[in-house]
Design a protein around this motif. Sequence first.
Motif, PDB file in Angstrom:
ATOM      1  N   GLY A   1      -2.177  -0.968  -3.705  1.00 17.19           N
ATOM      2  CA  GLY A   1      -3.150   0.100  -3.444  1.00 17.19           C
ATOM      3  C   GLY A   1      -2.423   1.351  -3.471  1.00 17.19           C
ATOM      4  O   GLY A   1      -1.395   1.453  -2.958  1.00 17.19           O
TER       5      GLY A   1
ATOM      6  N   ILE B   1      -8.583   6.741   0.101  1.00 22.91           N
ATOM      7  CA  ILE B   1      -8.063   5.517  -0.567  1.00 22.91           C
ATOM      8  C   ILE B   1      -8.744   5.643  -2.065  1.00 22.91           C
ATOM      9  O   ILE B   1      -9.567   5.638  -2.490  1.00 22.91           O
TER      10      ILE B   1
ATOM     11  N   ARG C   1      -7.956   0.261  -3.698  1.00 20.77           N
ATOM     12  CA  ARG C   1      -7.915  -0.543  -2.397  1.00 20.77           C
ATOM     13  C   ARG C   1      -6.758  -1.490  -3.010  1.00 20.77           C
ATOM     14  O   ARG C   1      -6.497  -1.657  -4.119  1.00 20.77           O
TER      15      ARG C   1
ATOM     16  N   TRP D   1      -2.984   5.175  -1.545  1.00 21.55           N
ATOM     17  CA  TRP D   1      -3.721   6.194  -0.745  1.00 21.55           C
ATOM     18  C   TRP D   1      -3.110   7.542  -0.808  1.00 21.55           C
ATOM     19  O   TRP D   1      -1.817   7.559  -0.752  1.00 21.55           O
TER      20      TRP D   1
ATOM     21  N   THR E   1       0.831  -1.139   0.066  1.00 22.21           N
ATOM     22  CA  THR E   1       0.022  -0.021  -0.078  1.00 22.21           C
ATOM     23  C   THR E   1       0.929   1.173   0.110  1.00 22.21           C
ATOM     24  O   THR E   1       1.715   1.432   0.981  1.00 22.21           O
TER      25      THR E   1
ATOM     26  N   GLU F   1      -5.429  -4.716  -3.826  1.00 23.36           N
ATOM     27  CA  GLU F   1      -6.001  -5.911  -4.378  1.00 23.36           C
ATOM     28  C   GLU F   1      -4.935  -6.467  -5.643  1.00 23.36           C
ATOM     29  O   GLU F   1      -3.994  -5.719  -6.176  1.00 23.36           O
TER      30      GLU F   1
END
Length: 563
Positions: free
Chosen positions: A415, A431, A434, A417, A381, A436
């Motif tokens: 992902g 976000i 996401r 953010w 992320t 994935e």
Amino acid sequence: MTEDTGSHRGDNQRRGISKGPIIAVVAIVVVIALVVGWFKLRDAIDDRNNAAAESCVEGNTTLDVTADPDLAAQIKVLADRYNATEPVVRDHCVSVAVNSRPTQAVQTSLAATAPWDAAALGPQPALWIPQSTRAVSQIPANIVDGDPRSIAFSQVVLAMPTALAIALRSGNIGWQDLPRVQTDPNSLAALGLPTWGSLRMAMPTAPDSDSTLIAAEAVGAAAAGSRFGPLSEDPVRAGQAVGAISALAGAAPKIPTAADAFAAILAPPDAAIAPAHAVATTEQRLATLSNDVLTGYAPSGSTVVVDFPATLLSGPWVDETQNLAAAMFVDYLVQWEQMKVLQEAGFQVGDVEQSLQPAPAQVLDRVAELVANPVLGTTTTALLDVSTSMSTRLQSVVDTLKSYVAAASEQSSFGIWTYSRDLDVNKPYKIDARTEPLVPERKKVVDTALNDVRASTSATDQAYPTLVDAYTAAVAGYVPGRTNSIVLITDGPEDDSALTGQQLLDAIAAATDPARPIRVDVVVLGDGSAGQTLQSLTDRTGGSFTRVPPADLGPALTKVLGN
């Protein structure tokens, strides 16, 4: 006639003979005799020299040659033929002795600083004939004398049952396809083998398994879009090459040696030995098995060969006589009469068609590392600072992230953010995509989200609460068998939240689950002050803290994302 008028000489008086011609003839005879004598003397000297040489006045010497087992028997035959000519080098009678040892074992020893293990490897050689030039690149350059000379070559293929080879050929399966065929449970059904499941390609790494790493190198090069190579360092540090090699190795049957792999392929379905469908080998080695069950399949794409380079070594264990003797023996090996012996044994000789160029040593080391310890995708992320100070840098960050996503394997998840202040109601972050798996459809979603990233109007940010929430989410979404990480990208931060640095560290510690480790990496652009807190956070989570000039962002960020 009277005395007054003169008279003739009497008949008993002789005319005088001129001495000039006689002297000339004698001189010529003397010169001829001297010339003949000189030639005889020279011949005598040559005869004495030849006799001295033939008697090897300097004694005997042994040229130790270590050859890969695939062709050691043929080199032994040629050495015996060469020894029969009674070669003499610098007044030494030379005898060539051939020792058969696996390439990988010799390479490891030559590259090590430890003493040579003669008990395990035989005499340390003056001439080494490994399976491939790749092995030569992985030993110190200062012990290699000149450029190695290939004496034969053989194509790297996948040994497999004939039915499987026919199916792969009908599907035009290339090196780049092997990871998918290895991991997709329905891949062989789609190729007309409904009961076979997915490909089970063994990837043994024992000393008899050099072809495994060469096949992995070919897969990595194809995944990186480099058809004929050489595979470079960046793709094996991050991107599709990492994912492709890791996927292939991670799904491979756990079989340690090439011999075991052949036995597994030939074993009946109910045998106790682990089953396998295929293993990388050379055409020449496959031909020596002499069976009608296995076929060699060459994946489409680049031709991949091993080239058996005759390599002169120049370590302290090699004297000048042995070095010259090694060079003379190599000259002998590459003559057509000798090369026919190799050709009759199943090797190819002559020019090699365009093939995959060997990668540098450090890249081959990384390939071996990935085969032994696959990186089974990453779950990452990215937290991207979009405060106003980042406005001039956002585009380069976005471009780098887009390139990473495009190249990442489908086994990875990603992902994004973005954070600053109040980006989503009462939260400092939004976000955008996401975390994935990066299947093709998902890559498009992430790419669109990155295209929409814009700088905020806030000069400050709230990185600390963003980190706490992202870390908590990462623990909840942990994927076993992968590297799970958070990558914070900032030029500061300029955190103005109510959370102190110590409270951030305490919150992360409270959310930590030893069974679900999450690594935090921090990338700071330019000379912005990140403070001690973020450095402590990366240390505690096993991550990295990287400060990088904006111009060098691409390689630095790609490396962090791919680890």
